[in-house]
Design an enzyme around this catalytic site. Structure first.
Site, PDB file in Angstrom:
ATOM      1  N   GLY A 203       0.831  -1.199   0.000  1.00 54.66           N
ATOM      2  CA  GLY A 203       0.000   0.000   0.000  1.00 54.66           C
ATOM      3  C   GLY A 203       0.861   1.243   0.000  1.00 54.66           C
ATOM      4  O   GLY A 203       2.045   1.165   0.309  1.00 54.66           O
ATOM      5  N   PRO A 205       2.688   4.803   0.975  1.00 52.59           N
ATOM      6  CA  PRO A 205       3.351   5.190   2.217  1.00 52.59           C
ATOM      7  C   PRO A 205       2.378   5.853   3.188  1.00 52.59           C
ATOM      8  O   PRO A 205       1.493   6.586   2.767  1.00 52.59           O
ATOM      9  CB  PRO A 205       4.392   6.213   1.766  1.00 52.59           C
ATOM     10  CG  PRO A 205       4.542   6.039   0.306  1.00 52.59           C
ATOM     11  CD  PRO A 205       3.283   5.442  -0.208  1.00 52.59           C
ATOM     12  N   LYS A 209       1.195   0.399   7.386  1.00 49.42           N
ATOM     13  CA  LYS A 209       1.730  -0.959   7.257  1.00 49.42           C
ATOM     14  C   LYS A 209       2.584  -1.331   8.465  1.00 49.42           C
ATOM     15  O   LYS A 209       2.394  -2.382   9.082  1.00 49.42           O
ATOM     16  CB  LYS A 209       2.556  -1.077   5.967  1.00 49.42           C
ATOM     17  CG  LYS A 209       1.739  -0.813   4.723  1.00 49.42           C
ATOM     18  CD  LYS A 209       2.554  -0.957   3.460  1.00 49.42           C
ATOM     19  CE  LYS A 209       3.592   0.135   3.281  1.00 49.42           C
ATOM     20  NZ  LYS A 209       2.998   1.471   3.088  1.00 49.42           N
ATOM     21  N   GLU A 426      -3.757  32.761  -9.199  1.00 51.48           N
ATOM     22  CA  GLU A 426      -4.653  31.948  -8.372  1.00 51.48           C
ATOM     23  C   GLU A 426      -6.119  32.226  -8.700  1.00 51.48           C
ATOM     24  O   GLU A 426      -6.945  31.317  -8.732  1.00 51.48           O
ATOM     25  CB  GLU A 426      -4.384  32.192  -6.884  1.00 51.48           C
ATOM     26  CG  GLU A 426      -2.991  31.767  -6.415  1.00 51.48           C
ATOM     27  CD  GLU A 426      -2.619  30.359  -6.823  1.00 51.48           C
ATOM     28  OE1 GLU A 426      -3.523  29.503  -6.953  1.00 51.48           O
ATOM     29  OE2 GLU A 426      -1.418  30.104  -7.049  1.00 51.48           O
ATOM     30  N   ASP A 502       1.879  23.739 -13.191  1.00 53.98           N
ATOM     31  CA  ASP A 502       0.544  23.508 -13.753  1.00 53.98           C
ATOM     32  C   ASP A 502       0.663  22.847 -15.121  1.00 53.98           C
ATOM     33  O   ASP A 502      -0.025  21.877 -15.419  1.00 53.98           O
ATOM     34  CB  ASP A 502      -0.197  24.842 -13.947  1.00 53.98           C
ATOM     35  CG  ASP A 502      -0.576  25.480 -12.619  1.00 53.98           C
ATOM     36  OD1 ASP A 502      -0.590  24.759 -11.614  1.00 53.98           O
ATOM     37  OD2 ASP A 502      -0.859  26.690 -12.614  1.00 53.98           O
TER      38      ASP A 502
END
Ligand code: ADP
Ligand code: MG
Ligand code: ZN
Length: 630
Positions: A203, A205, A209, A426, A502
């Site tokens: 799985g 990080p 686990k 933004e 972007d």
């Protein structure tokens, strides 16, 4: 928590190293001494004597002459003893030069050679000794090359149980058997039940686990031997393999017990893959691991657990029956799981009464357990900084942002112009987020710089956890992602590096759409293979693109078209709303933050109302800031 079983002679190593260091220092000093002696020819020596520069002479039986000058300098010369002119020397003595005969005083050739060879000899002895130790699997006292750096957690003192792990009910169920088995291995096998030897937890990080493995040990109350795959891979061939043997030996002596190997992929990567040499060590280690796993009987009461983020690159041999034959996948937690995880980490912390945990969970999609823990800790720190003894809603909001983009960097100096560009950038994202029907809703817009690279950001969150994204959603997302750069171009008519990230993300997304998801009519519903980026990592090296140059060109041109069209759409939409954009920019520039709620309220106003709203705000002091760039 850590039990470094004491090994005798562990002081030896450091002493030995000090000894070598002392020798080296001593030798360099004696080197320094000899360099202040100047070797000169016999003729020059005689000249110096004639100039009354020499105050003493030392003659030895090998013919070496040491002469001391008035200024303290030592000259060295050589003349066969046969040539020592007794009359001349006696005359010198009468002139006040001190003449002295000595036995072979100078360094003889063999001594010189010995001095020069000594470091080499010491090094060789040391290396030889280390290799022998490494090979036998004995610890190398005092060095970092102990054969087993395994940590042993005392599960009685530091008990982690399933109660500390939230949101993984199915995983717990699957591991229940193993807990029962570890509690009483003999009884369990008497029933004829077959136990898996190895459990592989995979799985992303931070999904817990390591935590799960420790909880299994805690539940069963058995020792837990923890080692990371990268600990095995060492400089010296044979060390890793010796460590594996050592680890199993220790676990066996203390069975029932759990061996946990974190980052299994560091040793367990597909053999024979990768470029260049240097894999011998890893392969030896992997082989040792396979041998050990085959070599123990489940009745011995040892369970090997391992964790990896990359189960795909593991060597097939590891996954065969009798090795890691039970595989458990830990996924990124969903809404309900996040809520439970947050609750676990809030235990023992004082929070304000109005804290809404379920809305916290809602605003953290994509967070794994480690992120959520981090968020709670950040919030607690913020409360502590304010000298409050409870954590407020605002602390959590700030903490979420910190976890997403790193700590706030209000102090960072950016120029006025930069801030203006960031403001429009933004807002370009945000306004499109509002206008495009399928875009994720805007949650917050800020131009307070945070984290490594972000000068500002627009937070857009999906309303719910998503597993499928539809084509119109992706298309709107892409237009929105291009909004930052489109706004910069419209207002400032220049392009900055701020949009680089972007563009990179857009290009990746569009490539995936076109080449993998079949969302381009021209290319068709075919998932074209991709050239793997990480060819050094493992067996991907053999996986290459499965399409022709022509298809590649078509894909590229389709990607380009798609992005250009989306970019045009972004510019068009923003231009059509330029007055609103300008007003919002003034507002954001002055206030630094706009919440999603306020932003929607403002977008819904007509132009007159918006003008009043912006100009009447107390904090809006600078209004004529954009004219010079417009
Ligand atoms: P992994 O080994 O998968 O990278 P860890 O087990 O090291 O993740 O998780 C790091 C930390 O995140 C844990 O110590 C724990 O505090 C928190 N955490 C992760 N998953 C969970 C969970 N399901 N429930 C509670 N805490 C969790
Ligand atoms: Mg871990
Ligand atoms: Zn951007």
């Amino acid at each position: 928590m850590q039990n470094n079983s004491s090994r005798n002679g562990s002081l030896m190593g450091p002493l030995f190293i000090y000894f070598i260091l002392a020798m080296l220092i001593f030798m360099s000093i004696s080197q320094l001494n000899t360099t202040s002696v100047t070797e000169i020819s016999y003729t020059n020596l005689v000249n110096l004597i004639n100039q009354n520069q020499i105050i003493s002479l030392q003659l030895d039986t090998s013919g070496l002459i040491n002469a001391k000058a008035k200024n303290g300098q030592i000259f060295q010369s050589y003349a066969p003893t046969l040539l020592y002119d007794q009359a001349y020397l006696r005359a010198l003595a009468n002139d006040g030069v001190k003449v002295e005969y000595v036995r072979n005083s100078g360094t003889s050739w063999w001594f010189t050679i010995f001095i020069y060879m000594l470091p080499l000899v010491i090094m060789m002895v040391f290396w030889f000794w280390m290799f022998r130790k490494a090979g036998t699997g004995e610890g190398i006292p005092g060095s970092n090359y102990r054969s087993s750096p395994a940590k042993k957690y005392d599960t009685r003192r530091n008990k982690i149980t399933f109660n500390d792990v939230a949101g993984i009910d199915e995983v717990k169920e699957e591991l229940e058997d193993i807990v029962e088995f570890l509690k009483d291995p003999k009884d369990f096998s008497a029933l004829g039940a077959k136990m898996p030897k190895g459990v592989l937890l995979s799985g992303p990080p931070g999904t817990g686990k390591t935590l799960v493995a420790r909880a299994v040990a805690g539940e069963a109350g058995v020792p837990f031997y923890f080692m990371s795959g990268s600990d095995f891979v060492e400089l010296f061939v044979g060390v890793g393999a010796a460590r594996v043997r050592d680890l199993f030996k220790e676990a066996r002596e203390n069975s029932p017990s759990i061996i946990f190997i974190d980052e299994l992929d560091a040793v367990g990567r597909q053999r024979g893959a990768g470029l260049g040499g240097g894999n011998d060590e890893r392969e030896q280690t992997l082989n040792a691991l396979l041998v050990e796993m085959d070599g123990f009987d489940p009745r011995e009461g040892i369970v090997v657990m391992a964790a990896t983020n990359r189960p795909d690159i593991l060597d097939k041999a590891l996954l065969r029956p009798g090795r890691f034959d039970k595989k458990i996948f830990l996924d990124v937690p969903d809404l309900k799981a996040r809520e439970e995880i947050i609750k676990i980490h809030l235990k023992g912390k004082r929070i304000s009464n109005d804290l809404d945990i379920s809305s916290l969970a809602k605003s953290t999609p994509g967070f794994v357990g480690a992120d959520l823990e981090n968020m709670v800790n950040e919030a607690a720190l913020l409360a502590a900084r304010d000298d409050r003894d409870f954590i407020s809603n605002d602390d959590f909001q700030e903490a979420i942002e910190r976890v997403i983009v790193g700590p706030s960097r209000k102090s960072r100096k950016i120029s006025e112009k930069e801030r203006k560009i960031v403001t429009y950038h933004e807002l370009g994202h945000a306004v499109l987020g509002y206008l495009l029907p399928y875009a994720d809703p805007v949650h917050k817009i800020t131009i307070v710089p945070r984290g490594q690279a972000a000068l500002g950001y627009t937070m857009q969150l999906p309303t719910e956890d998503r597993f499928l994204i539809t084509e119109p959603e992706i298309k709107d997302k892409i237009v929105g992602m291009l909004g930052g750069r489109a706004a910069e171009e419209i207002i400032f008519n220049e392009i900055t590096t701020g949009a680089g990230n972007d563009l990179k993300r857009v290009t990746e997304l569009v490539r995936e759409m076109v080449a993998q998801m079949g969302m381009s009519e021209k290319i068709g519903p075919i998932a074209w293979g991709e050239e793997e980026g990480e060819i050094f990592l493992g067996r991907e090296i053999t996986r290459m693109k499965n399409f022709s140059q022509e298809t590649a060109r078509e894909i590229d041109s389709e990607i380009k078209n798609f992005i250009l069209n989306s970019y045009e759409k972004a510019k068009k939409l923003l231009l059509a709303n330029k007055e609103k954009l300008d007003l919002l920019a003034i507002y954001l520039y002055n206030k630094e933050n706009i919440s999603g709620k306020e932003f929607y309220k403002m977008m819904k106003m007509d132009l007159e109302d918006l003008k009043n709203y912006v100009y009447n705000d107390k904090e809006v002091t600078q209004t004529e800031i954009f004219t010079s760039y417009a």
